[in-house]
Design a protein around this motif. Structure first.
Motif, PDB file in Angstrom:
ATOM      1  N   CYS A 246      32.783 -24.991  21.500  1.00  0.00           N
ATOM      2  CA  CYS A 246      32.846 -25.015  22.880  1.00  0.00           C
ATOM      3  C   CYS A 246      32.623 -23.385  23.812  1.00  0.00           C
ATOM      4  CB  CYS A 246      34.925 -24.510  23.649  1.00  0.00           C
ATOM      5  SG  CYS A 246      36.468 -23.702  23.170  1.00  0.00           S
TER       6      CYS A 246
ATOM      7  N   LEU B 228      40.512 -32.130  19.697  1.00  0.00           N
ATOM      8  CA  LEU B 228      41.330 -31.240  18.356  1.00  0.00           C
ATOM      9  C   LEU B 228      42.279 -32.665  17.763  1.00  0.00           C
ATOM     10  CD1 LEU B 228      42.175 -27.697  19.420  1.00  0.00           C
ATOM     11  CD2 LEU B 228      40.753 -28.369  17.689  1.00  0.00           C
TER      12      LEU B 228
ATOM     13  N   ASN C 167      37.383 -17.593  18.636  1.00  0.00           N
ATOM     14  CA  ASN C 167      38.404 -16.806  19.163  1.00  0.00           C
ATOM     15  C   ASN C 167      38.844 -16.272  18.398  1.00  0.00           C
ATOM     16  OD1 ASN C 167      40.379 -16.765  21.213  1.00  0.00           O
ATOM     17  ND2 ASN C 167      40.665 -19.069  21.631  1.00  0.00           N
TER      18      ASN C 167
ATOM     19  N   TYR D 133      42.406 -19.620  17.115  1.00  0.00           N
ATOM     20  CA  TYR D 133      42.699 -20.467  18.784  1.00  0.00           C
ATOM     21  C   TYR D 133      44.208 -21.135  18.481  1.00  0.00           C
ATOM     22  CZ  TYR D 133      42.736 -24.171  22.571  1.00  0.00           C
ATOM     23  OH  TYR D 133      42.588 -24.248  23.622  1.00  0.00           O
TER      24      TYR D 133
HETATM   25  C1  LIG Z   1      38.708 -22.738  20.505  1.00  0.00           C
HETATM   26  C2  LIG Z   1      39.470 -23.673  21.527  1.00  0.00           C
HETATM   27  N1  LIG Z   1      38.913 -24.506  21.593  1.00  0.00           N
HETATM   28  C3  LIG Z   1      39.258 -26.016  22.185  1.00  0.00           C
HETATM   29  C4  LIG Z   1      39.843 -25.284  22.984  1.00  0.00           C
HETATM   30  C5  LIG Z   1      40.376 -26.012  23.963  1.00  0.00           C
HETATM   31  O1  LIG Z   1      39.709 -26.155  25.617  1.00  0.00           O
HETATM   32  P1  LIG Z   1      39.523 -27.123  26.893  1.00  0.00           P
HETATM   33  O2  LIG Z   1      40.558 -28.264  26.279  1.00  0.00           O
HETATM   34  O3  LIG Z   1      39.518 -26.906  27.883  1.00  0.00           O
HETATM   35  O4  LIG Z   1      38.278 -27.673  25.932  1.00  0.00           O
HETATM   36  C6  LIG Z   1      40.132 -23.666  24.014  1.00  0.00           C
HETATM   37  C7  LIG Z   1      40.338 -23.583  24.972  1.00  0.00           C
HETATM   38  O5  LIG Z   1      40.147 -22.185  25.152  1.00  0.00           O
HETATM   39  C8  LIG Z   1      39.540 -22.868  22.747  1.00  0.00           C
HETATM   40  O6  LIG Z   1      39.428 -21.689  22.963  1.00  0.00           O
END
Ligand SMILES: Cc1ncc(COP(=O)(O)O)c(C=O)c1O
Length: 410
Positions: A210, A105, A180, A126
């Motif tokens: 994810c 991100l 999410n 999210y």
């Molecule tokens: C939609 C979404 N993107 C990204 C992430 C980031 O996860 P990670 O950095 O553990 O891969 C999350 C974690 O909950 C998420 O829900």
């Protein structure tokens, strides 16, 4: 000894300081953790031993022997897995391994966004994505969802509206496959429409996928990245939800010219090598068998959570049965403000995610909450929901009296 005062030296514009961790609450419905019993420990231990015995000396070089994009066997596994499960055709060299998809991100935002920019995002989204946009001073336009994911009529209106005002959004961020927090899956027809609208308006799509391995029946629509005829889709994913979040391994699928820009701002000289090596060894042999076992366990926990909510809250808790994932998006009666429920619930040992933190429209999120069910045991889920109902009744007068149970007896 008096400690040195750094306060006057702190850079301006820092976010508020982090709270000190004091341990997990007794009933933890936050945080996107996974099911501890489902971490495939024996196979991970064996993978770690095998790969270290074979290739451990590569730890002497930054980037192992694979270069800055990440451990090559892991990227090769991803390339063939993404083809098989999501329909994405990409070479291992079109994948960049990141430190969790949170870094993905940051990298995508880092090359595309400046203060004052506008992006389009699902109205419920999210928290980590929303917080980043706020911190960057980016205007997030929220698009409502229904049971099939982001509403394309609302997206078309928003895009037209922005165009009329001379604003070209930098991207459309979507979590299309087990969204999410709503748990919805964007239908294939809507995926076509989304791609069409994005193409028509010259706006790229940022696809965050994810949760796509965690679907109960294992069936998912093709990724937007796979369906796009014109490019313009950046796809990110993670091993946090399918294996374990503490590993901190995510990835970006994009064309080399974009990855080249991201690599130039990826300042960590490579993501953690050991976890990449372990996953690169574990996944080709075990990933496919591991995931259905994991999702069976998650589905059972979701059933426990939905039963507990029905029993303790009755009709006061509204939710749709999601097709996968690790969380349930729950609507409580209008008088409940989940931001105000948060503290008394925590004092009683129950941690919840207040809805406003997961929505672009804070008023819409007010009486909603996200409950994660993967990490708590079945007993903790039942007891935690019962405690939450007690606190909610004390603070807001609802649920009036353990609704379904009372009605069932009458
Ligand atoms: C939609 C979404 N993107 C990204 C992430 C980031 O996860 P990670 O950095 O553990 O891969 C999350 C974690 O909950 C998420 O829900």
């Amino acid at each position: 000894m008096t400690s040195f005062d750094f306060t006057p030296l702190l850079a301006p514009g820092l976010p508020p300081p982090a709270l000190k961790w004091t341990g997990f609450p007794k009933y933890n419905f936050t945080g996107g953790h996974n099911d501890a019993d489902q971490v495939p420990l024996d196979a991970l231990v064996k993978a770690a031993n095998d790969v270290l015995a074979r290739e451990g000396r590569n730890l002497a070089t930054y980037g192992l022997a694979s270069g800055p994009q990440g451990y090559k066997p892991l990227r090769e596994f991803l390339a063939q897995k993404l083809k098989r499960t999501a329909g994405i055709s990409c070479a291992a060299d079109e994948i960049l391994i990141t430190s969790g998809s949170l870094q993905a991100l940051d990298l995508v935002n880092g090359i595309l966004l400046s203060r004052g920019d506008t992006v389009i995002i699902e109205r419920e989204s999210y928290q980590g994505a929303l917080n980043r946009l706020t911190r960057l001073g980016v205007n997030a336009v929220g698009i409502p969802l229904d049971g099939e994911g982001m509403r394309m009529d609302a997206l078309a209106t928003a895009l037209d509206d922005l165009k009329r005002r001379g604003v070209r959004p930098k991207y459309i961020y979507t979590i299309p496959t087990v969204q999410n927090p709503t748990g919805t899956i964007l239908s294939e027809a809507r995926r076509h429409e989304l791609l069409r609208l994005a193409q028509q308006h010259g706006v790229p799509i940022f696809e965050d996928d994810c949760y796509s391995d965690l679907i109960w029946d294992g069936r998912r629509p093709p990724a937007l990245h796979a369906m796009s005829q014109h490019g313009g889709v950046i796809h990110i994913g993670s091993f946090s939800k399918s294996i374990a979040p503490a590993l901190r391994v995510g990835y970006i699928v994009a064309e080399w010219d974009l990855l080249a820009r991201m690599l130039a701002i990826k300042t960590d000289a490579g993501s953690g090598a050991l976890e990449q090596m372990v996953l690169g060894e574990f996944c080709p042999k075990h990933f496919d068998a591991h995931v259905p076992a994991l999702t069976r366990g998650l589905r059972a926990k979701l059933e426990t959570l939905m039963d507990a909510l029905n029993e303790q809250f009755g009709t006061a808790a509204e939710f749709d049965d999601p097709k996968g994932g690790i969380f349930l998006w729950v609507k409580l009666p209008d008088q409940v403000d989940t931001s105000k429920l948060y503290q008394p619930a925590l004092a009683a040992g129950v941690a919840i995610n207040p809805g406003p933190e997961w929505a672009t429209d804070k008023a819409y999120g007010k009486s909603r909450t996200r409950l994660c069910f993967a990490n708590a045991s079945h007993d903790e889920i039942r007891q935690g929901v019962a405690t939450l109902a007690e606190v909610c009744r004390r603070e807001f007068g609802v649920p009036a009296r353990i609704a379904n149970v009372e009605r069932a007896r009458a």
